[in-house]
Scaffold this active site. Structure first.
Site, PDB file in Angstrom:
ATOM      1  N   ARG A 167       0.789  -1.270   0.143  1.00 49.84           N
ATOM      2  CA  ARG A 167       0.001   0.107  -0.005  1.00 49.84           C
ATOM      3  C   ARG A 167       0.784   1.254  -0.025  1.00 49.84           C
ATOM      4  O   ARG A 167       0.650   2.451   0.606  1.00 49.84           O
ATOM      5  CB  ARG A 167      -1.010   0.030   0.799  1.00 49.84           C
ATOM      6  CG  ARG A 167      -1.877  -1.075   1.436  1.00 49.84           C
ATOM      7  CD  ARG A 167      -2.811  -1.257   0.137  1.00 49.84           C
ATOM      8  NE  ARG A 167      -4.197  -2.062   0.435  1.00 49.84           N
ATOM      9  CZ  ARG A 167      -4.123  -3.085   0.121  1.00 49.84           C
ATOM     10  NH1 ARG A 167      -3.129  -3.971  -0.627  1.00 49.84           N
ATOM     11  NH2 ARG A 167      -4.943  -3.900   0.167  1.00 49.84           N
ATOM     12  N   SER A 241     -10.879  -1.074   3.507  1.00 44.84           N
ATOM     13  CA  SER A 241      -9.712  -0.935   4.932  1.00 44.84           C
ATOM     14  C   SER A 241      -9.329   0.342   5.315  1.00 44.84           C
ATOM     15  O   SER A 241      -8.737   1.060   4.463  1.00 44.84           O
ATOM     16  CB  SER A 241      -8.724  -1.861   4.577  1.00 44.84           C
ATOM     17  OG  SER A 241      -8.915  -3.063   4.274  1.00 44.84           O
ATOM     18  N   GLU A 337      -4.649   3.617   6.624  1.00 45.24           N
ATOM     19  CA  GLU A 337      -4.588   3.377   4.832  1.00 45.24           C
ATOM     20  C   GLU A 337      -5.158   4.523   3.924  1.00 45.24           C
ATOM     21  O   GLU A 337      -4.844   5.019   3.215  1.00 45.24           O
ATOM     22  CB  GLU A 337      -5.122   2.095   4.361  1.00 45.24           C
ATOM     23  CG  GLU A 337      -4.966   1.846   2.995  1.00 45.24           C
ATOM     24  CD  GLU A 337      -5.830   0.881   2.473  1.00 45.24           C
ATOM     25  OE1 GLU A 337      -5.430  -0.337   2.885  1.00 45.24           O
ATOM     26  OE2 GLU A 337      -6.451   1.055   1.546  1.00 45.24           O
TER      27      GLU A 337
END
Ligand code: FAD
Ligand code: EPU
Length: 341
Positions: A167, A241, A337
């Site tokens: 990520r 998420s 995130e």
């Protein structure tokens, strides 16, 4: 055309109702250059804050955006090259990600099937190296073109130059806010290499009665799993998420396993373990929690949700409380995130 005082509610999947002072759509590099010249009458030479917006599926707005939002709508999908093993597909930053995946699957170009149904657009796919079900964008990435905001030049980045991680990319770190991604070229396999390493895919394929693997079947299996687990932003506001799965050392993991035998961790190389953040959050009692319209999803604790009229600050406050309780119970630091704006 620059619009003024526009609600961003329909431009972010959390459904947060904030205003953009200025808003413009860009569908070409010329458009982009023209919009970047814009200075509002009263602020003369002051540089206006700018936000590049794709599908708005990885953002949390916590206040009105007192600047210029540029909605990236650069389109087009074309095959730019091929050799014996690969096809090279170039897509504009504004192309919807899942439509690109479908296009590739329909043409039997393999590699993106595990990434089916991820919301958002092509331009953001390298930003955080999107990933799911054992595959990341870096596995199909060839190169991208990005516009340097101050030099006003188009620069090409290859795989190494993007510095992809879990990520992560150079655009989220060293070169943050310096580039606008214009298009991405992906390298896809003519002969598929199936990836069913993620246990749930095998189970779903069996439940579907699939006996012969294909990229179409894997895509369908991934779509079924995602629909069963993740809330649809059209029904409940969310950005997937909210936190990353934290990475810790093997030694830290052994110690946690001693105290919490059911803890879920995946070995990464010799000395690293990735923890399932959803499990940590669930163990702290947050799963299904709701205060006002801000909540922690009942089927997936890693996903924070807006049931209707939550503000970005309420969601952010909830995330702070979750971070504090996971740190308190497990001594593990959760990192967000989602991009906070
Ligand atoms: P946006 O939210 O619009 O932007 C995200 C960031 O990128 C912002 O900082 C923005 O300024 C910047 N940006 C966007 N476009 C450009 C550009 N052209 N140039 C420069 N900067 C740009 N992610 C995964 O990795 N895996 C998943 O499985 C996954 N599942 C999800 C499930 C749901 C239900 C939802 C809502 C989200 C999920 N996500 C997942 C997160 C999200 O889909 C991805 O991060 C996606 O790539 C975001 O794309 P976007 O176009 O919506 O980006
Ligand atoms: N789990 C729990 N409780 C929960 C949620 C999960 O115990 O409330 C456990 C599950 O039982 C499972 C493990 O945690 O054993 C992992 O769960 P899951 O397979 O649902 O995946 P995840 O780790 O929660 C990650 C990505 C997702 C991606 C899926 C599939 C991150 C931060 N998230 O989620 O990506 O779709 O794997 O590969 O890496 C996103 O980035 O927005 C996103 C949705």
């Amino acid at each position: 055309m620059i619009e003024e005082n526009i609600s961003l509610k329909k431009y972010n999947t959390f459904g947060i109702d904030v205003m953009a002072r200025y808003f413009a759509r860009v569908a070409s590099v010329d458009d982009l250059c023209a919009q970047l010249e814009f200075t509002p009458p009263s602020t003369s030479s002051q540089l206006l804050p700018r936000l590049i917006l794709g599908g708005g599926s990885n953002l949390l707005f916590t206040e009105n955006f007192d600047g210029l939002v540029l909605k990236n709508e650069l389109g087009g999908i074309e095959k730019v090259n091929e050799d014996e093993s690969y096809v090279y597909i170039k897509a504009g930053a504004g192309v919807n990600w899942h439509q690109l995946v479908i296009h590739c699957i329909q043409n039997n170009w393999a590699g993106m099937e595990n990434l089916s149904l991820i919301p958002g657009n092509v331009g953001a796919s390298p930003m955080q190296n999107i990933g799911a079900y054992g595959v990341e964008v870096k596995d199909v990435f060839f190169e991208l073109e990005a516009f340097h905001l101050s030099d006003k030049k188009v620069v090409t980045f290859n795989l190494q130059e993007c510095e992809f991680g879990y990520r992560e990319s150079v655009f989220k770190r060293r070169l943050i806010n310096q580039f606008i991604i214009l298009n991405v070229t992906y390298r896809l396999n003519k002969v598929p290499v199936f990836n069913t390493s993620y246990g749930a895919i095998e189970q779903e394929l069996a439940a579907m009665g699939v006996t012969e693997l294909s990229i179409q079947a894997i895509s369908q299996a991934v779509i079924h799993i995602r629909r069963s687990k993740l809330p649809n932003p059209v029904e409940i506001g969310n950005a997937g998420s909210f936190f990353k799965n934290p990475e810790i050392t093997a030694q830290q993991f052994a110690s946690l396993k001693n105290d919490f035998p059911a803890i879920i961790g995946y070995r990464l190389g010799v000395d690293k373990v990735k923890l399932a953040a959803g499990w940590l959050i669930e163990q702290c009692g947050w799963k299904g929690y709701r205060k006002g319209d801000a909540g922690c999803h009942a089927n997936q604790a890693l996903v924070l949700v807006n049931y209707g009229h939550a503000s970005g600050s309420e969601i952010l406050d909830l995330s702070e409380s979750i971070i504090a309780s996971v740190a308190d119970k497990f001594g593990v630091a959760l990192e967000r995130e989602v991009n906070i704006i």
